[in-house]
Design a protein around this motif. Structure first.
Motif, PDB file in Angstrom:
ATOM      1  N   CYS A   1       0.849  -1.191   0.000  1.00  0.00           N
ATOM      2  CA  CYS A   1       0.000   0.000   0.000  1.00  0.00           C
ATOM      3  C   CYS A   1       0.883   1.239   0.000  1.00  0.00           C
ATOM      4  O   CYS A   1       1.902   1.287   0.685  1.00  0.00           O
ATOM      5  CB  CYS A   1      -0.914   0.019   1.224  1.00  0.00           C
ATOM      6  SG  CYS A   1      -2.204  -1.224   1.136  1.00  0.00           S
ATOM      7  N   ILE A   2       0.487   2.225  -0.796  1.00  0.00           N
ATOM      8  CA  ILE A   2       1.252   3.467  -0.901  1.00  0.00           C
ATOM      9  C   ILE A   2       0.322   4.660  -0.800  1.00  0.00           C
ATOM     10  O   ILE A   2      -0.875   4.556  -1.047  1.00  0.00           O
ATOM     11  CB  ILE A   2       2.026   3.550  -2.233  1.00  0.00           C
ATOM     12  CG1 ILE A   2       1.069   3.395  -3.420  1.00  0.00           C
ATOM     13  CG2 ILE A   2       3.120   2.532  -2.319  1.00  0.00           C
ATOM     14  CD1 ILE A   2       1.560   4.006  -4.671  1.00  0.00           C
ATOM     15  N   ARG A   3       0.904   5.799  -0.457  1.00  0.00           N
ATOM     16  CA  ARG A   3       0.180   7.071  -0.449  1.00  0.00           C
ATOM     17  C   ARG A   3       0.765   7.928  -1.570  1.00  0.00           C
ATOM     18  O   ARG A   3       1.859   8.475  -1.430  1.00  0.00           O
ATOM     19  CB  ARG A   3       0.338   7.761   0.898  1.00  0.00           C
ATOM     20  CG  ARG A   3      -0.456   9.040   1.024  1.00  0.00           C
ATOM     21  CD  ARG A   3      -0.366   9.646   2.413  1.00  0.00           C
ATOM     22  NE  ARG A   3      -0.720   8.712   3.470  1.00  0.00           N
ATOM     23  CZ  ARG A   3      -1.979   8.386   3.803  1.00  0.00           C
ATOM     24  NH1 ARG A   3      -2.985   8.915   3.151  1.00  0.00           N
ATOM     25  NH2 ARG A   3      -2.216   7.529   4.774  1.00  0.00           N
ATOM     26  N   PRO A   4       0.072   8.033  -2.699  1.00  0.00           N
ATOM     27  CA  PRO A   4       0.609   8.782  -3.838  1.00  0.00           C
ATOM     28  C   PRO A   4       0.954  10.234  -3.505  1.00  0.00           C
ATOM     29  O   PRO A   4       1.841  10.819  -4.129  1.00  0.00           O
ATOM     30  CB  PRO A   4      -0.510   8.719  -4.879  1.00  0.00           C
ATOM     31  CG  PRO A   4      -1.297   7.519  -4.512  1.00  0.00           C
ATOM     32  CD  PRO A   4      -1.201   7.407  -3.024  1.00  0.00           C
ATOM     33  N   ALA A   5       0.290  10.820  -2.510  1.00  0.00           N
ATOM     34  CA  ALA A   5       0.566  12.215  -2.143  1.00  0.00           C
ATOM     35  C   ALA A   5       1.994  12.404  -1.635  1.00  0.00           C
ATOM     36  O   ALA A   5       2.494  13.532  -1.630  1.00  0.00           O
ATOM     37  CB  ALA A   5      -0.437  12.674  -1.096  1.00  0.00           C
ATOM     38  N   ASN A   6       2.659  11.331  -1.223  1.00  0.00           N
ATOM     39  CA  ASN A   6       4.030  11.419  -0.721  1.00  0.00           C
ATOM     40  C   ASN A   6       5.074  11.437  -1.830  1.00  0.00           C
ATOM     41  O   ASN A   6       6.265  11.501  -1.531  1.00  0.00           O
ATOM     42  CB  ASN A   6       4.325  10.262   0.222  1.00  0.00           C
ATOM     43  CG  ASN A   6       3.492  10.313   1.485  1.00  0.00           C
ATOM     44  OD1 ASN A   6       2.888  11.331   1.800  1.00  0.00           O
ATOM     45  ND2 ASN A   6       3.456   9.213   2.207  1.00  0.00           N
ATOM     46  N   TYR A   7       4.672  11.360  -3.075  1.00  0.00           N
ATOM     47  CA  TYR A   7       5.589  11.301  -4.214  1.00  0.00           C
ATOM     48  C   TYR A   7       5.331  12.475  -5.152  1.00  0.00           C
ATOM     49  O   TYR A   7       4.247  13.057  -5.154  1.00  0.00           O
ATOM     50  CB  TYR A   7       5.409   9.979  -4.981  1.00  0.00           C
ATOM     51  CG  TYR A   7       5.816   8.777  -4.170  1.00  0.00           C
ATOM     52  CD1 TYR A   7       7.097   8.257  -4.249  1.00  0.00           C
ATOM     53  CD2 TYR A   7       4.916   8.171  -3.286  1.00  0.00           C
ATOM     54  CE1 TYR A   7       7.468   7.153  -3.486  1.00  0.00           C
ATOM     55  CE2 TYR A   7       5.293   7.082  -2.524  1.00  0.00           C
ATOM     56  CZ  TYR A   7       6.572   6.573  -2.635  1.00  0.00           C
ATOM     57  OH  TYR A   7       6.942   5.487  -1.885  1.00  0.00           O
TER      58      TYR A   7
ATOM     59  N   ALA B   1       5.049   7.012  -7.626  1.00  0.00           N
ATOM     60  CA  ALA B   1       4.478   6.286  -6.493  1.00  0.00           C
ATOM     61  C   ALA B   1       4.204   4.835  -6.867  1.00  0.00           C
ATOM     62  O   ALA B   1       4.554   3.914  -6.114  1.00  0.00           O
ATOM     63  CB  ALA B   1       3.196   6.964  -6.026  1.00  0.00           C
ATOM     64  N   ILE B   2       3.604   4.626  -8.018  1.00  0.00           N
ATOM     65  CA  ILE B   2       3.277   3.265  -8.465  1.00  0.00           C
ATOM     66  C   ILE B   2       4.552   2.469  -8.704  1.00  0.00           C
ATOM     67  O   ILE B   2       4.657   1.304  -8.296  1.00  0.00           O
ATOM     68  CB  ILE B   2       2.398   3.297  -9.734  1.00  0.00           C
ATOM     69  CG1 ILE B   2       1.086   4.028  -9.472  1.00  0.00           C
ATOM     70  CG2 ILE B   2       2.157   1.894 -10.274  1.00  0.00           C
ATOM     71  CD1 ILE B   2       0.227   3.431  -8.403  1.00  0.00           C
ATOM     72  N   VAL B   3       5.535   3.067  -9.358  1.00  0.00           N
ATOM     73  CA  VAL B   3       6.796   2.366  -9.629  1.00  0.00           C
ATOM     74  C   VAL B   3       7.498   2.005  -8.319  1.00  0.00           C
ATOM     75  O   VAL B   3       8.000   0.890  -8.163  1.00  0.00           O
ATOM     76  CB  VAL B   3       7.702   3.209 -10.548  1.00  0.00           C
ATOM     77  CG1 VAL B   3       9.115   2.641 -10.604  1.00  0.00           C
ATOM     78  CG2 VAL B   3       7.105   3.289 -11.949  1.00  0.00           C
ATOM     79  N   ALA B   4       7.512   2.933  -7.356  1.00  0.00           N
ATOM     80  CA  ALA B   4       8.130   2.639  -6.054  1.00  0.00           C
ATOM     81  C   ALA B   4       7.426   1.476  -5.369  1.00  0.00           C
ATOM     82  O   ALA B   4       8.079   0.614  -4.765  1.00  0.00           O
ATOM     83  CB  ALA B   4       8.096   3.885  -5.170  1.00  0.00           C
ATOM     84  N   ALA B   5       6.115   1.426  -5.453  1.00  0.00           N
ATOM     85  CA  ALA B   5       5.369   0.326  -4.849  1.00  0.00           C
ATOM     86  C   ALA B   5       5.647  -0.987  -5.580  1.00  0.00           C
ATOM     87  O   ALA B   5       5.760  -2.039  -4.935  1.00  0.00           O
ATOM     88  CB  ALA B   5       3.877   0.633  -4.865  1.00  0.00           C
ATOM     89  N   CYS B   6       5.792  -0.948  -6.893  1.00  0.00           N
ATOM     90  CA  CYS B   6       6.125  -2.154  -7.654  1.00  0.00           C
ATOM     91  C   CYS B   6       7.489  -2.685  -7.236  1.00  0.00           C
ATOM     92  O   CYS B   6       7.663  -3.892  -7.025  1.00  0.00           O
ATOM     93  CB  CYS B   6       6.117  -1.863  -9.156  1.00  0.00           C
ATOM     94  SG  CYS B   6       4.491  -1.558  -9.867  1.00  0.00           S
ATOM     95  N   VAL B   7       8.459  -1.775  -7.091  1.00  0.00           N
ATOM     96  CA  VAL B   7       9.801  -2.178  -6.665  1.00  0.00           C
ATOM     97  C   VAL B   7       9.747  -2.821  -5.284  1.00  0.00           C
ATOM     98  O   VAL B   7      10.338  -3.874  -5.048  1.00  0.00           O
ATOM     99  CB  VAL B   7      10.757  -0.963  -6.683  1.00  0.00           C
ATOM    100  CG1 VAL B   7      12.068  -1.279  -5.985  1.00  0.00           C
ATOM    101  CG2 VAL B   7      11.001  -0.508  -8.116  1.00  0.00           C
ATOM    102  N   GLN B   8       9.024  -2.201  -4.360  1.00  0.00           N
ATOM    103  CA  GLN B   8       8.912  -2.737  -2.995  1.00  0.00           C
ATOM    104  C   GLN B   8       8.225  -4.097  -2.987  1.00  0.00           C
ATOM    105  O   GLN B   8       8.649  -5.020  -2.287  1.00  0.00           O
ATOM    106  CB  GLN B   8       8.140  -1.771  -2.104  1.00  0.00           C
ATOM    107  CG  GLN B   8       8.081  -2.187  -0.661  1.00  0.00           C
ATOM    108  CD  GLN B   8       9.448  -2.187   0.001  1.00  0.00           C
ATOM    109  OE1 GLN B   8      10.150  -1.181  -0.024  1.00  0.00           O
ATOM    110  NE2 GLN B   8       9.836  -3.294   0.579  1.00  0.00           N
ATOM    111  N   ALA B   9       7.175  -4.245  -3.775  1.00  0.00           N
ATOM    112  CA  ALA B   9       6.452  -5.514  -3.831  1.00  0.00           C
ATOM    113  C   ALA B   9       7.354  -6.635  -4.359  1.00  0.00           C
ATOM    114  O   ALA B   9       7.339  -7.748  -3.825  1.00  0.00           O
ATOM    115  CB  ALA B   9       5.201  -5.383  -4.699  1.00  0.00           C
ATOM    116  N   VAL B  10       8.153  -6.344  -5.384  1.00  0.00           N
ATOM    117  CA  VAL B  10       9.057  -7.359  -5.936  1.00  0.00           C
ATOM    118  C   VAL B  10      10.124  -7.731  -4.903  1.00  0.00           C
ATOM    119  O   VAL B  10      10.463  -8.912  -4.755  1.00  0.00           O
ATOM    120  CB  VAL B  10       9.686  -6.872  -7.258  1.00  0.00           C
ATOM    121  CG1 VAL B  10      10.834  -7.765  -7.687  1.00  0.00           C
ATOM    122  CG2 VAL B  10       8.624  -6.809  -8.349  1.00  0.00           C
ATOM    123  N   GLU B  11      10.642  -6.744  -4.162  1.00  0.00           N
ATOM    124  CA  GLU B  11      11.627  -7.043  -3.121  1.00  0.00           C
ATOM    125  C   GLU B  11      11.027  -7.943  -2.047  1.00  0.00           C
ATOM    126  O   GLU B  11      11.644  -8.927  -1.639  1.00  0.00           O
ATOM    127  CB  GLU B  11      12.134  -5.749  -2.490  1.00  0.00           C
ATOM    128  CG  GLU B  11      13.062  -4.961  -3.384  1.00  0.00           C
ATOM    129  CD  GLU B  11      13.471  -3.625  -2.780  1.00  0.00           C
ATOM    130  OE1 GLU B  11      13.145  -3.354  -1.603  1.00  0.00           O
ATOM    131  OE2 GLU B  11      14.118  -2.843  -3.494  1.00  0.00           O
TER     132      GLU B  11
END
Length: 99
Positions: free
Chosen positions: A49-55, A61-71
């Motif tokens: 889960c991410i908060r797009p307002a922080n990016y 935001a979506i790319v950062a969440a994808c990277v985290q999910a893969v890790e």
């Protein structure tokens, strides 16, 4: 946005049979899932889960969440492999070498 667009933006490429799904959550959050495609349905193997307002942008935001999910998914797979290897040692270990 397609999988190719996400990968071009910096998201990790997933193995065949897997894909990303972005879903709205409550309180201004988005949920990014890695899903495995089955014959008729798909199942979630990892989510973040991410908060797009922080990016700066929604795409970042979506790319950062994808990277985290893969890790996290990789860590979970490594943990499962280590557990499977450790299960080979389950059972009684008689100090006299018996059964």
């Amino acid at each position: 946005m397609s999988m190719a667009d996400l990968v071009a933006a910096g998201a990790p490429e997933l193995p065949p049979g897997y894909f990303y799904r972005v879903r709205p959550k409550s309180f201004g959050l988005l949920k990014v899932e890695i899903r495995r495609q089955g014959r008729w349905l798909s199942s979630c193997v990892e989510d973040v889960c991410i908060r797009p307002a922080n990016y700066a942008t929604a795409e970042r935001a979506i790319v950062a969440a994808c990277v985290q999910a893969v890790e996290w998914w990789g860590e979970r797979q490594a943990d499962a492999k280590a557990l499977a290897e450790a299960r080979a040692f389950t059972g009684d270990h008689d100090p006299k070498g018996g059964r």
